[in-house]
Design an enzyme around this catalytic site. Structure first.
Site, mmCIF file in Angstrom:
data_model
loop_
_atom_site.group_PDB
_atom_site.id
_atom_site.type_symbol
_atom_site.label_atom_id
_atom_site.label_comp_id
_atom_site.label_asym_id
_atom_site.label_seq_id
_atom_site.Cartn_x
_atom_site.Cartn_y
_atom_site.Cartn_z
ATOM 1 N NE ARG A 2 7.391 9.261 -22.773
ATOM 2 C CZ ARG A 2 8.508 8.744 -23.240
ATOM 3 N NH1 ARG A 2 9.663 9.251 -22.873
ATOM 4 N NH2 ARG A 2 8.486 7.743 -24.061
ATOM 5 N NE ARG A 6 10.364 13.075 -20.993
ATOM 6 C CZ ARG A 6 11.180 12.165 -21.513
ATOM 7 N NH1 ARG A 6 12.221 12.525 -22.179
ATOM 8 N NH2 ARG A 6 10.898 10.910 -21.357
ATOM 9 N NE ARG A 15 8.393 14.602 -12.005
ATOM 10 C CZ ARG A 15 9.233 14.119 -11.123
ATOM 11 N NH1 ARG A 15 9.107 14.401 -9.850
ATOM 12 N NH2 ARG A 15 10.211 13.342 -11.495
ATOM 13 C CG ASP A 51 3.880 6.389 -17.592
ATOM 14 O OD1 ASP A 51 4.498 7.232 -18.260
ATOM 15 O OD2 ASP A 51 4.197 5.187 -17.564
ATOM 16 C CE1 TYR A 128 9.154 0.364 -20.238
ATOM 17 C CE2 TYR A 128 7.184 0.603 -21.579
ATOM 18 C CZ TYR A 128 8.432 1.056 -21.190
ATOM 19 O OH TYR A 128 8.955 2.189 -21.741
HETATM 20 O O1 CP3 Z 1 2.410 14.632 -22.252
HETATM 21 C C1 CP3 Z 1 2.185 14.310 -21.108
HETATM 22 O O2 CP3 Z 1 2.723 14.839 -20.135
HETATM 23 C C2 CP3 Z 1 1.126 13.227 -20.925
HETATM 24 C C3 CP3 Z 1 1.382 12.165 -19.992
HETATM 25 C C4 CP3 Z 1 2.195 10.948 -20.415
HETATM 26 C C5 CP3 Z 1 3.260 10.427 -19.606
HETATM 27 N N1 CP3 Z 1 3.654 9.228 -20.150
HETATM 28 C C6 CP3 Z 1 3.769 11.025 -18.351
HETATM 29 C C7 CP3 Z 1 5.215 10.813 -18.042
HETATM 30 C C8 CP3 Z 1 2.043 10.078 -21.500
HETATM 31 C C9 CP3 Z 1 1.095 10.211 -22.692
HETATM 32 C C10 CP3 Z 1 2.956 8.988 -21.324
HETATM 33 C C11 CP3 Z 1 3.034 7.820 -22.226
HETATM 34 C C12 CP3 Z 1 4.148 6.878 -22.114
HETATM 35 N N2 CP3 Z 1 4.861 6.498 -20.998
HETATM 36 C C13 CP3 Z 1 4.615 6.093 -23.193
HETATM 37 C C14 CP3 Z 1 4.026 6.095 -24.579
HETATM 38 C C15 CP3 Z 1 4.397 7.281 -25.377
HETATM 39 C C16 CP3 Z 1 5.829 7.368 -25.796
HETATM 40 O O3 CP3 Z 1 6.413 8.425 -25.514
HETATM 41 O O4 CP3 Z 1 6.358 6.427 -26.374
HETATM 42 C C17 CP3 Z 1 5.675 5.279 -22.698
HETATM 43 C C18 CP3 Z 1 6.480 4.304 -23.507
HETATM 44 C C19 CP3 Z 1 5.809 5.542 -21.303
HETATM 45 C C20 CP3 Z 1 6.740 4.885 -20.332
HETATM 46 C C21 CP3 Z 1 7.604 5.914 -19.679
HETATM 47 N N3 CP3 Z 1 7.199 6.723 -18.629
HETATM 48 C C22 CP3 Z 1 8.921 6.298 -20.031
HETATM 49 C C23 CP3 Z 1 9.760 5.637 -21.099
HETATM 50 C C24 CP3 Z 1 9.276 7.378 -19.200
HETATM 51 C C25 CP3 Z 1 10.517 8.237 -19.282
HETATM 52 C C26 CP3 Z 1 11.604 7.961 -18.367
HETATM 53 C C27 CP3 Z 1 12.630 9.097 -18.440
HETATM 54 O O5 CP3 Z 1 12.642 9.911 -17.503
HETATM 55 O O6 CP3 Z 1 13.369 9.185 -19.415
HETATM 56 C C28 CP3 Z 1 8.186 7.623 -18.326
HETATM 57 C C29 CP3 Z 1 8.105 8.672 -17.272
HETATM 58 C C30 CP3 Z 1 7.147 9.790 -17.578
HETATM 59 N N4 CP3 Z 1 5.834 9.599 -17.869
HETATM 60 C C31 CP3 Z 1 7.416 11.207 -17.539
HETATM 61 C C32 CP3 Z 1 6.194 11.845 -17.799
HETATM 62 C C33 CP3 Z 1 5.919 13.316 -17.790
HETATM 63 C C34 CP3 Z 1 8.781 11.914 -17.326
HETATM 64 C C35 CP3 Z 1 9.376 11.804 -16.007
HETATM 65 C C36 CP3 Z 1 8.873 12.665 -14.869
HETATM 66 O O7 CP3 Z 1 8.236 13.726 -15.008
HETATM 67 O O8 CP3 Z 1 9.209 12.267 -13.746
#
Ligand code: CP3
Length: 321
Positions: A2, A6, A15, A51, A128
């Site tokens: 992520r 972030r 976005r 994701d 999940y």
């Molecule tokens: O670095 C990157 O941008 C690569 C892409 C990536 C995303 N999710 C995109 C994303 C990767 C590698 C993930 C993995 C992921 N997703 C995990 C495993 C890694 C870890 O961090 O533990 C998990 C548990 C998830 C599930 C998930 N998806 C969560 C918990 C969230 C966050 C919710 C929040 O907003 O707090 C997401 C959403 C998400 N996936 C975002 C991104 C860039 C952020 C929200 C957005 O841009 O809208």
């Protein structure tokens, strides 16, 4: 992890116009976003923008990504009928765009930069599915493990078969390494890990052996490392809750380690970040196979400049002779 989402303003700008899922499902956009951290931060690898939840609809489990919450599943998987309705993922039909993004990335990354494909580890995806969203205590997951172990194992077998197919597609598309994210496995003690999770994670790594180097990512795994050592990954990723030297003694000399700076440390002054990074690098010096990384994803609000400085510092670091 992520990393783009972030912290980088160029990601946030995109976005404004598209949802996270739209970006992930559009190879041109996903490729662009995957390349952003490589350009801005100078990291050595691009992780495909996707994701861990993307395969869920193809298994019969629709979900939504809710801002600030994460994945939300309206109809969680809890009963015999729910598990019977699950399908093994057919990745080429359900999410061909992930393969397309990896192919596009492979031909667009600068020389020497690798492309990482990824999926959730069976436990993290199943958690999940059962909880319906992120959880602190995993009470429903544990209720299923203990109360209906057969059902749990059948569900995990379908999840594992799906993950194998999904990661094979990513390897065939040209991923240089495959990372299995077991983000929430630290919620389990060693006994439950061994009984309810390890057979499935092992099956995934065994099936993928030979396709690409395999990375097993987890957090809160300090007490699980003696078990994870034998799961079949080439690299184990550890978080900051254990020292790198201690992790290596538990994993043995044959495995590479990824980690393990606390992502929250990046909110401290640069001097403190540098000292911690140097400790990690000194711990790893002389050992074969260390991937410097954070112990978990970049936190929202992290300064891109601090991240870029860290990457440059790691690249310039040399052991003291
Ligand atoms: O670095 C990157 O941008 C690569 C892409 C990536 C995303 N999710 C995109 C994303 C990767 C590698 C993930 C993995 C992921 N997703 C995990 C495993 C890694 C870890 O961090 O533990 C998990 C548990 C998830 C599930 C998930 N998806 C969560 C918990 C969230 C966050 C919710 C929040 O907003 O707090 C997401 C959403 C998400 N996936 C975002 C991104 C860039 C952020 C929200 C957005 O841009 O809208």
């Amino acid at each position: 992890m992520r990393q783009a989402g972030r912290s980088l303003p160029e990601y946030r700008a995109l976005r404004e116009k598209h949802s996270m899922l739209e970006i992930a499902r559009t190879p041109e956009l996903a490729t662009e976003v995957s390349l952003q951290p490589v350009r801005r931060l100078g990291v050595d690898a691009a992780i495909v923008f996707a994701d861990i939840t993307l395969p869920l609809p193809g298994m019969g489990v629709p979900f939504e990504l809710t801002e600030g919450v994460g994945p939300v599943i309206e109809h969680p998987v809890r009963t015999e009928a729910d598990v019977a309705a699950l399908r093994v993922l057919r990745p080429e039909e359900a999410l061909p765009y992930v393969g397309e993004t990896i192919r596009a990335l492979r031909s667009n990354v600068p020389a020497g930069v690798d492309v990482i494909g990824f999926a959730a580890a069976p436990f993290t995806l199943a958690s999940y599915m059962v909880e319906g969203r992120g959880s602190r205590d995993f009470a429903r997951v544990k209720a299923m493990m203990l109360g209906a172990p057969d059902l749990w194992h059948r569900m995990m077998a379908t999840v594992s078969a799906s993950t194998i197919a999904y990661l094979r597609m990513q390897a065939e598309a040209g991923a240089d390494a495959l990372q299995l994210f077991d983000s929430w496995v630290g919620a389990l003690g060693p006994r439950d890990y061994a009984e309810f999770v390890q057979p499935h994670t092992r099956a995934v790594f065994a099936a993928l052996r030979g396709t690409a180097p395999l990375i097993h990512f987890g957090t809160g795994t300090a007490t699980l490392l003696p078990l994870m050592r034998a799961d079949g990954a080439d690299v184990v990723s550890v978080d900051w809750r254990i020292g790198l030297g201690d992790a290596w003694s538990l994993l043995g000399p044959d495995l590479a380690i990824q980690g393990n700076l606390d992502p929250a440390a990046l909110f401290g002054p640069w001097e403190a970040v540098r000292v911690r990074a140097d400790e990690i690098l000194a711990d790893a010096a002389g050992r074969p196979g260390h991937i410097f990384n954070l112990g978990h994803g970049v936190l929202p609000g992290t300064s891109p400049d601090q991240l870029a400085r860290l990457v440059a510092h790691v690249h310039e670091w040399r052991p003291r002779s």
